[in-house]
Write an enzyme that holds these catalytic residues in place. Structure first.
Site, PDB file in Angstrom:
ATOM      1  N   HIS A  88      37.255  34.103  53.332  1.00 49.33           N
ATOM      2  CA  HIS A  88      36.906  35.179  54.273  1.00 49.33           C
ATOM      3  C   HIS A  88      35.512  34.989  54.843  1.00 49.33           C
ATOM      4  O   HIS A  88      34.564  34.665  54.143  1.00 49.33           O
ATOM      5  CB  HIS A  88      37.121  36.574  53.684  1.00 49.33           C
ATOM      6  CG  HIS A  88      36.192  36.987  52.583  1.00 49.33           C
ATOM      7  ND1 HIS A  88      34.947  37.508  52.815  1.00 49.33           N
ATOM      8  CD2 HIS A  88      36.335  36.967  51.231  1.00 49.33           C
ATOM      9  CE1 HIS A  88      34.369  37.807  51.658  1.00 49.33           C
ATOM     10  NE2 HIS A  88      35.183  37.481  50.678  1.00 49.33           N
TER      11      HIS A  88
ATOM     12  N   ASP B  97      29.960  34.208  48.433  1.00 51.82           N
ATOM     13  CA  ASP B  97      30.982  35.206  48.802  1.00 51.82           C
ATOM     14  C   ASP B  97      30.900  35.524  50.267  1.00 51.82           C
ATOM     15  O   ASP B  97      30.182  36.438  50.658  1.00 51.82           O
ATOM     16  CB  ASP B  97      30.799  36.456  47.941  1.00 51.82           C
ATOM     17  CG  ASP B  97      31.938  37.436  48.122  1.00 51.82           C
ATOM     18  OD1 ASP B  97      32.967  37.042  48.682  1.00 51.82           O
ATOM     19  OD2 ASP B  97      31.798  38.600  47.696  1.00 51.82           O
TER      20      ASP B  97
ATOM     21  N   GLU C 155      37.261  41.173  54.818  1.00 47.17           N
ATOM     22  CA  GLU C 155      37.803  41.334  53.456  1.00 47.17           C
ATOM     23  C   GLU C 155      36.989  42.364  52.684  1.00 47.17           C
ATOM     24  O   GLU C 155      37.533  43.189  51.956  1.00 47.17           O
ATOM     25  CB  GLU C 155      37.779  39.985  52.720  1.00 47.17           C
ATOM     26  CG  GLU C 155      38.494  40.010  51.370  1.00 47.17           C
ATOM     27  CD  GLU C 155      37.629  40.474  50.212  1.00 47.17           C
ATOM     28  OE1 GLU C 155      38.169  40.721  49.132  1.00 47.17           O
ATOM     29  OE2 GLU C 155      36.383  40.598  50.377  1.00 47.17           O
ATOM     30  N   GLU C 156      35.670  42.300  52.874  1.00 54.07           N
ATOM     31  CA  GLU C 156      34.794  43.160  52.064  1.00 54.07           C
ATOM     32  C   GLU C 156      34.998  44.639  52.360  1.00 54.07           C
ATOM     33  O   GLU C 156      34.732  45.484  51.507  1.00 54.07           O
ATOM     34  CB  GLU C 156      33.325  42.808  52.308  1.00 54.07           C
ATOM     35  CG  GLU C 156      32.924  41.396  51.900  1.00 54.07           C
ATOM     36  CD  GLU C 156      32.947  41.189  50.396  1.00 54.07           C
ATOM     37  OE1 GLU C 156      33.337  42.108  49.656  1.00 54.07           O
ATOM     38  OE2 GLU C 156      32.586  40.073  49.960  1.00 54.07           O
TER      39      GLU C 156
ATOM     40  N   ASP D 241      38.064  32.498  46.911  1.00 51.08           N
ATOM     41  CA  ASP D 241      37.175  33.660  47.026  1.00 51.08           C
ATOM     42  C   ASP D 241      36.604  34.066  45.669  1.00 51.08           C
ATOM     43  O   ASP D 241      36.529  35.247  45.346  1.00 51.08           O
ATOM     44  CB  ASP D 241      37.922  34.835  47.689  1.00 51.08           C
ATOM     45  CG  ASP D 241      36.984  36.008  47.978  1.00 51.08           C
ATOM     46  OD1 ASP D 241      35.753  35.798  48.022  1.00 51.08           O
ATOM     47  OD2 ASP D 241      37.476  37.131  48.139  1.00 51.08           O
TER      48      ASP D 241
ATOM     49  N   HIS E 248      27.297  39.969  45.870  1.00 56.11           N
ATOM     50  CA  HIS E 248      26.947  41.185  46.625  1.00 56.11           C
ATOM     51  C   HIS E 248      25.466  41.567  46.489  1.00 56.11           C
ATOM     52  O   HIS E 248      25.120  42.746  46.611  1.00 56.11           O
ATOM     53  CB  HIS E 248      27.820  42.373  46.204  1.00 56.11           C
ATOM     54  CG  HIS E 248      29.278  42.205  46.531  1.00 56.11           C
ATOM     55  ND1 HIS E 248      30.203  43.206  46.350  1.00 56.11           N
ATOM     56  CD2 HIS E 248      29.973  41.148  47.030  1.00 56.11           C
ATOM     57  CE1 HIS E 248      31.406  42.777  46.718  1.00 56.11           C
ATOM     58  NE2 HIS E 248      31.295  41.529  47.128  1.00 56.11           N
TER      59      HIS E 248
HETATM   60 ZN   LIG Z   1      34.792  37.637  48.644  1.00 56.73          ZN
END
Ligand SMILES: [Zn+2]
Length: 507
Positions: free
Chosen positions: A325, A337, A371-372, A399, A470
């Site tokens: 993603h 990510d 996606e997030e 992912d 994140h």
């Molecule tokens: Zn991800």
């Protein structure tokens, strides 16, 4: 493994029923950025390993095809294509928050790179959330033992999708609970008008033995459902202890959820250290926090999945998806990510191009969008391609970072494992020869998996992934070039194997 959320509903208070439903909905709906139910990496039995090593034979592939897999593997380990693309996505373009100018720039960049390789590129539209981070500060302004005239800084970040506090912030007492059970045990009204902190600790020991994903899942339910649960008992804001493994006073963002019928209250994640601080201070007496979060939710924005087809020579209508993603959170630059997942998928196309390989079926690179913030890109793809699932022969997503890969997860019929053995034998040379079945392989390809499409993911070492996940530390330097190459090798070899086998993968 999600029962900490589900068990919440077994009592008779009305609000708890409401919360239980909301928690359940949130748990089911919240994109976790990775497959929610993927089990720990099951070690293959000794018998499995022996079988895979000594069974020999090429299965569904000719010796020439196996030789091509070996060429792809070796080229992936030498060619820095994925690393260079990752550097551009992260350092030059930067974070790629859904709906942002950088996300659009990344769409255009990746599309151009795929066109340059001769792939047939289409941008498929998806309406995506457009949430923008604002000011995010907090200070403890009153506590037992306070030196007069002082405050204590609390390090935090807004959760994705959070509503704002008033611009000047809000001030309220803090109530700390470690889990749902402690919340349930509070007397009625205990949280009304207060800031509620969910202090659920990340299970570092679980992560340290390689089960980072389940350590994450154990905490993320509070991030997803905390604001609903808090608002249901009258909280004015909810904070969660960051869902992550390292203690460098880094807050971890991520999507949170609201539901109709429950007030939408501001939500943030404090660092592990600040959660400990608030727990300690509140154990001594009343603690007041001044909290300012000023994110904005703008109207949904048009965006795109980038689709690039390397056309099949015999069955161009049959496709094998290889994907990651493209969107990311905005604190770091989205390297692990999931820039890494995108670039190792791009490299699958690039290596087919470099080696002049044209499999029977189409290899379809997809850079998923958003996606997030709810997998709106994947949902748009499922709607737009709803008559073509029978022609989806396989789907791969990366992912879970880009650390050392030990093999392939597969979701589908058990015989997929046996069928993939010749592929695993090729990958064994780089330490990626394990095959492990898993219920889920990736958030964006879950829909395809549910439609019966065999799906796959690299098995990645997740021991440190959730230290950076994140956070502001998800940056290019966290990616080890050799490990990234291993992941590129798995993606390229597996995509080719699925696209060129005499018969499609069992389903
Ligand atoms: Zn991800």
């Amino acid at each position: 493994m999600l029962t900490s959320g589900m068990d919440f509903g077994r009592k008779c208070h009305g609000w708890i029923d409401l919360v239980a439903i909301a928690v359940l909905a949130a748990v089911l709906a919240a994109p976790l950025c990775t497959a929610q139910n993927a089990p720990a990496v099951p070690a293959p039995s000794i018998l499995d390993r022996l079988n895979s090593m000594i069974s020999g034979g090429n299965g569904a592939w000719t010796p020439e095809q196996v030789a091509n897999m070996e060429r792809l593997r070796d080229a992936a380990m030498k060619d820095p294509y994925a690393l260079n693309e990752l550097r551009h996505l992260t350092d030059d373009i930067g974070p790629r928050l859904s709906g942002s100018p950088q996300a659009q720039q990344a769409v255009e960049y990746v599309a151009a790179e795929m066109r340059a390789l001769g792939a047939e590129v289409t941008l498929e539209k998806a309406q995506v959330p457009h949430w923008v981070r604002g000011v995010e500060t907090a200070e403890v302004v009153a506590w037992p033992g306070q030196t007069p005239g002082t405050t204590q800084k609390v390090v935090l970040t807004a959760l994705g999708g959070s509503v704002a506090t008033p611009a000047e912030g809000l001030t309220a007492d803090v109530v700390v609970v470690d889990d749902w059970k402690q919340l349930r045990a509070l007397p009625p009204g205990a949280v009304k008008g207060k800031i509620l902190l969910f202090n659920r600790k990340f299970d570092k020991e679980m992560a340290a033995v390689g089960d980072g994903l389940n350590a994450y899942v154990g905490g993320v339910v509070y991030r997803g459902a905390g604001p609903i649960a808090g608002a249901a008992v009258g909280a004015v804001a909810v904070l969660v202890r960051s869902v992550g493994g390292a203690d460098y006073r880094l807050p971890h963002t991520g999507l949170t959820m609201y539901t109709d019928g429950v007030p939408r209250i501001p939500a943030g994640a404090v660092t592990a250290e600040d959660a400990d601080l608030l727990k300690n201070l509140t154990s001594q007496g009343p603690v007041k926090l001044h909290l300012t979060l000023t994110p904005q939710t703008l109207p949904d924005a048009p965006s795109y999945n980038v689709i690039a087809d390397w056309k099949g020579t015999e069955h161009p209508e049959q496709v094998v998806v290889v994907s990651g993603h493209l969107d990311s959170w905005d604190l770091g630059t989205g390297a692990i990510d999931d820039g890494a997942g995108v670039v190792v998928s791009m490299q699958a196309i690039q290596l087919l191009h470099e080696l002049g390989l044209h499999p029977r079926r189409t290899v379809r690179f997809i850079a998923w969008m958003s996606e997030e913030e709810g997998s709106q890109g994947a949902a748009a793809y499922m709607a737009d391609h709803k008559d073509q699932f029978a022609n989806h022969i396989g789907a791969i997503e990366s992912d879970l970072g880009a650390d050392h890969t030990t093999g392939i997860y597969y979701a589908g019929k058990p015989e997929l494992g046996r069928w993939l053995r010749p592929v695993a034998q090729v990958l064994d040379a780089i330490g990626a020869g394990n095959l492990a079945s898993s219920a889920d392989t990736g958030e964006d390809i879950d829909g395809l998996t549910a439609k019966g499409v065999p799906s796959f993911a690299p098995v990645q070492d997740s021991r440190t992934y959730f230290n950076y996940h994140h956070t502001a530390a998800d940056t290019f330097d966290k990616v080890d070039p050799k490990h990234l190459s291993e992941n590129a090798a798995v993606m390229a070899v597996l995509a080719y194997a699925l696209a060129d086998s005499a018969q499609p993968a069992p389903r």
